[in-house]
Design an enzyme around this catalytic site. Structure first.
Site, PDB file in Angstrom:
ATOM      1  N   HIS A   1       5.756  -0.519  -2.742  1.00 51.25           N
ATOM      2  CA  HIS A   1       5.305   0.213  -3.936  1.00 51.25           C
ATOM      3  C   HIS A   1       5.360   1.722  -3.744  1.00 51.25           C
ATOM      4  CE1 HIS A   1       2.941  -3.580  -5.426  1.00 51.25           C
ATOM      5  NE2 HIS A   1       4.238  -3.697  -5.560  1.00 51.25           N
TER       6      HIS A   1
ATOM      7  N   ASN B   1      -8.372 -12.833   4.556  1.00 52.81           N
ATOM      8  CA  ASN B   1      -8.928 -12.307   3.305  1.00 52.81           C
ATOM      9  C   ASN B   1     -10.340 -12.865   3.134  1.00 52.81           C
ATOM     10  OD1 ASN B   1      -9.462 -11.734   0.498  1.00 52.81           O
ATOM     11  ND2 ASN B   1      -7.245 -11.543   0.176  1.00 52.81           N
TER      12      ASN B   1
ATOM     13  N   CYS C   1      10.805  14.518  -8.126  1.00 45.78           N
ATOM     14  CA  CYS C   1      11.036  15.105  -9.448  1.00 45.78           C
ATOM     15  C   CYS C   1      11.364  13.997 -10.442  1.00 45.78           C
ATOM     16  CB  CYS C   1      12.177  16.110  -9.354  1.00 45.78           C
ATOM     17  SG  CYS C   1      12.470  16.950 -10.930  1.00 45.78           S
TER      18      CYS C   1
ATOM     19  N   ALA D   1     -10.076  -7.688   7.682  1.00 37.98           N
ATOM     20  CA  ALA D   1      -8.907  -7.333   8.500  1.00 37.98           C
ATOM     21  C   ALA D   1      -9.325  -6.695   9.818  1.00 37.98           C
ATOM     22  CB  ALA D   1      -8.021  -6.375   7.709  1.00 37.98           C
TER      23      ALA D   1
ATOM     24  N   ASN E   1       0.821  -1.208   0.000  1.00 43.70           N
ATOM     25  CA  ASN E   1       0.000   0.000   0.000  1.00 43.70           C
ATOM     26  C   ASN E   1       0.855   1.258   0.000  1.00 43.70           C
ATOM     27  OD1 ASN E   1      -2.035  -1.797   0.146  1.00 43.70           O
ATOM     28  ND2 ASN E   1      -2.524  -1.456   2.300  1.00 43.70           N
ATOM     29  N   VAL E   2       0.297   2.295  -0.625  1.00 48.04           N
ATOM     30  CA  VAL E   2       1.009   3.570  -0.731  1.00 48.04           C
ATOM     31  C   VAL E   2       0.355   4.615   0.180  1.00 48.04           C
ATOM     32  CG1 VAL E   2       1.800   3.104  -3.097  1.00 48.04           C
ATOM     33  CG2 VAL E   2      -0.406   4.258  -2.755  1.00 48.04           C
TER      34      VAL E   2
ATOM     35  N   GLY F   1      -5.287  -9.006   3.149  1.00 53.28           N
ATOM     36  CA  GLY F   1      -5.875  -8.093   2.177  1.00 53.28           C
ATOM     37  C   GLY F   1      -5.098  -7.919   0.893  1.00 53.28           C
TER      38      GLY F   1
HETATM   39  P1  OAD Z   1      -6.045  -6.160  -4.792  1.00 55.74           P
HETATM   40  O1  OAD Z   1      -7.126  -5.173  -5.047  1.00 55.74           O
HETATM   41  O2  OAD Z   1      -5.500  -6.914  -5.926  1.00 55.74           O
HETATM   42  O3  OAD Z   1      -6.538  -7.213  -3.709  1.00 55.74           O
HETATM   43  C1  OAD Z   1      -7.195  -6.801  -2.546  1.00 55.74           C
HETATM   44  C2  OAD Z   1      -7.505  -8.029  -1.722  1.00 55.74           C
HETATM   45  O4  OAD Z   1      -8.072  -7.614  -0.491  1.00 55.74           O
HETATM   46  C3  OAD Z   1      -8.508  -8.992  -2.386  1.00 55.74           C
HETATM   47  O5  OAD Z   1      -7.968 -10.300  -2.346  1.00 55.74           O
HETATM   48  C4  OAD Z   1      -9.745  -8.867  -1.487  1.00 55.74           C
HETATM   49  O6  OAD Z   1     -10.456 -10.096  -1.390  1.00 55.74           O
HETATM   50  C5  OAD Z   1      -9.158  -8.471  -0.165  1.00 55.74           C
HETATM   51  N1  OAD Z   1     -10.030  -7.682   0.714  1.00 55.74           N
HETATM   52  C6  OAD Z   1     -11.073  -6.868   0.378  1.00 55.74           C
HETATM   53  N2  OAD Z   1     -11.608  -6.299   1.464  1.00 55.74           N
HETATM   54  C7  OAD Z   1     -10.907  -6.762   2.546  1.00 55.74           C
HETATM   55  C8  OAD Z   1     -10.986  -6.545   3.965  1.00 55.74           C
HETATM   56  N3  OAD Z   1     -11.894  -5.708   4.490  1.00 55.74           N
HETATM   57  N4  OAD Z   1     -10.097  -7.201   4.761  1.00 55.74           N
HETATM   58  C9  OAD Z   1      -9.174  -8.032   4.221  1.00 55.74           C
HETATM   59  N5  OAD Z   1      -9.067  -8.281   2.898  1.00 55.74           N
HETATM   60  C10 OAD Z   1      -9.902  -7.645   2.066  1.00 55.74           C
HETATM   61  O7  OAD Z   1      -4.895  -5.348  -3.991  1.00 55.74           O
HETATM   62  P2  OAD Z   1      -3.362  -5.739  -3.804  1.00 55.74           P
HETATM   63  O8  OAD Z   1      -3.177  -7.186  -3.668  1.00 55.74           O
HETATM   64  O9  OAD Z   1      -2.833  -4.837  -2.745  1.00 55.74           O
HETATM   65  O10 OAD Z   1       0.146  -1.860  -7.418  1.00 55.74           O
HETATM   66  O11 OAD Z   1      -2.771  -5.259  -5.191  1.00 55.74           O
HETATM   67  C11 OAD Z   1      -1.400  -5.312  -5.414  1.00 55.74           C
HETATM   68  C12 OAD Z   1      -0.958  -4.177  -6.281  1.00 55.74           C
HETATM   69  O12 OAD Z   1      -1.738  -4.126  -7.474  1.00 55.74           O
HETATM   70  C13 OAD Z   1      -1.162  -2.793  -5.694  1.00 55.74           C
HETATM   71  O13 OAD Z   1      -0.112  -2.402  -4.805  1.00 55.74           O
HETATM   72  C14 OAD Z   1      -1.196  -1.919  -6.897  1.00 55.74           C
HETATM   73  C15 OAD Z   1      -2.092  -2.746  -7.768  1.00 55.74           C
HETATM   74  O14 OAD Z   1      -1.976  -2.539  -9.123  1.00 55.74           O
HETATM   75  C16 OAD Z   1       0.568  -0.837  -8.114  1.00 55.74           C
HETATM   76  O15 OAD Z   1      -0.118   0.155  -8.320  1.00 55.74           O
HETATM   77  C17 OAD Z   1       1.970  -1.010  -8.611  1.00 55.74           C
HETATM   78 ZN    ZN Z   2      13.572  18.781 -10.085  1.00 57.34          ZN
END
Ligand code: OAD
Ligand code: ZN
Length: 241
Positions: free
Chosen positions: A117, A210, A125, A228, A100-101, A184
């Site tokens: 990330h 999850n 810049c 969570a 997460n960012v 998550g």
């Molecule tokens: P995703 O959106 O791919 O996955 C989110 C996960 O959280 C899913 O498996 C859901 O089932 C679960 N979820 C939803 N609500 C929840 C809750 N209340 N408690 C627990 N779990 C829950 O997100 P990420 O896996 O973080 O990267 O995605 C990875 C990366 O893909 C991100 O960092 C971003 C994105 O593109 C970049 O932007 C480079």
């Molecule tokens: Zn600059």
């Protein structure tokens, strides 16, 4: 209170806990996920918003999208899931490897957070070394650096490498923890999705929180279909006993 019972001894005996978190942990803070039912990548094209080519093609469009997300994130608050992870530091060595960012782990009080990330709060810049945390809203989009070039959010876009020092530390922590708790994340994005593999290869107990199944659910020692904010606070009473 029995959610974590099958792995309660492992949790109690662990010296080092490592969390791997993704967008789902912030969902209950009102921040949308990427791939879930209201996920951002269902509505928006990642290739038009989250790549360096897209940014140079239309920096204003990319910035408008990021600035809206920044304002939503800055107005959001850590939820009981983030807070529970921070509280666990009173009992165990805790490292948080996050995709997460949004900075919510740090705002909840976690000290050892590895931002795989990058951060949406930090802006850098595209040419010089300028980098700063900016919490105010940006009026001119795209914002410009003092050197005259365009500023960008300090996040990792598709096709870009992870910050190598952060990634090295994350691999080290994943490979040396006693228990890893994966919260998550859909585990769809590499290389972050390798972290549970490293932990398992090194004998750690691996747990998932999850509401949906993931590609690694069946490899987990415990896979909890829970949110969570509901599940994580239960860890405190287990490790503090
Ligand atoms: P995703 O959106 O791919 O996955 C989110 C996960 O959280 C899913 O498996 C859901 O089932 C679960 N979820 C939803 N609500 C929840 C809750 N209340 N408690 C627990 N779990 C829950 O997100 P990420 O896996 O973080 O990267 O995605 C990875 C990366 O893909 C991100 O960092 C971003 C994105 O593109 C970049 O932007 C480079
Ligand atoms: Zn600059």
């Amino acid at each position: 209170m029995d959610t974590f019972r099958p792995v309660a001894d492992n949790l109690r005996n662990a010296e080092k806990l490592v969390f791997v978190t993704g967008a789902g942990i912030s969902q209950e803070s009102g921040i949308p996920t990427f791939r879930g039912k209201d996920g951002l990548w269902r509505k928006y094209d990642a290739m038009k918003l989250a790549t360096i080519d897209a940014f140079y093609e239309d920096p204003k469009l990319v910035w408008e999208w990021y600035e809206e997300r920044r304002q939503n994130i800055l107005a959001a608050k850590p939820n009981p899931g983030h807070v529970a992870i921070a509280e666990l530091e009173r009992h165990k060595q805790v490292h948080v490897l996050t995709q997460n960012v949004d900075g919510l782990h740090q705002r909840a009080g976690s000290k050892l957070v590895y931002e795989l990330h990058g951060s949406i709060i930090t802006i850098k810049c595209t040419v010089c070394d300028f980098k700063d945390k900016i919490t105010s809203s940006l009026s001119e989009l795209p914002p410009l650096c003092k050197c005259g070039n365009i500023l960008r959010p300090d996040v990792v876009w598709f096709g870009e490498p992870l910050p190598q020092d952060v990634w090295q530390d994350a691999m080290l922590q994943a490979s040396s923890c006693d228990v890893m708790i994966v919260v998550g994340t859909s585990l769809a994005v590499s290389p972050a999705n390798l972290l549970p593999v490293y932990a398992k290869q090194n004998g750690a107990t691996i747990i998932e929180v999850n509401p949906e199944e993931t590609p690694m659910s069946s490899s987990m020692d415990l896979s909890l279909r829970s949110s969570a904010a509901k599940a994580l606070p239960e860890l405190i009473s287990i490790v503090s006993k």
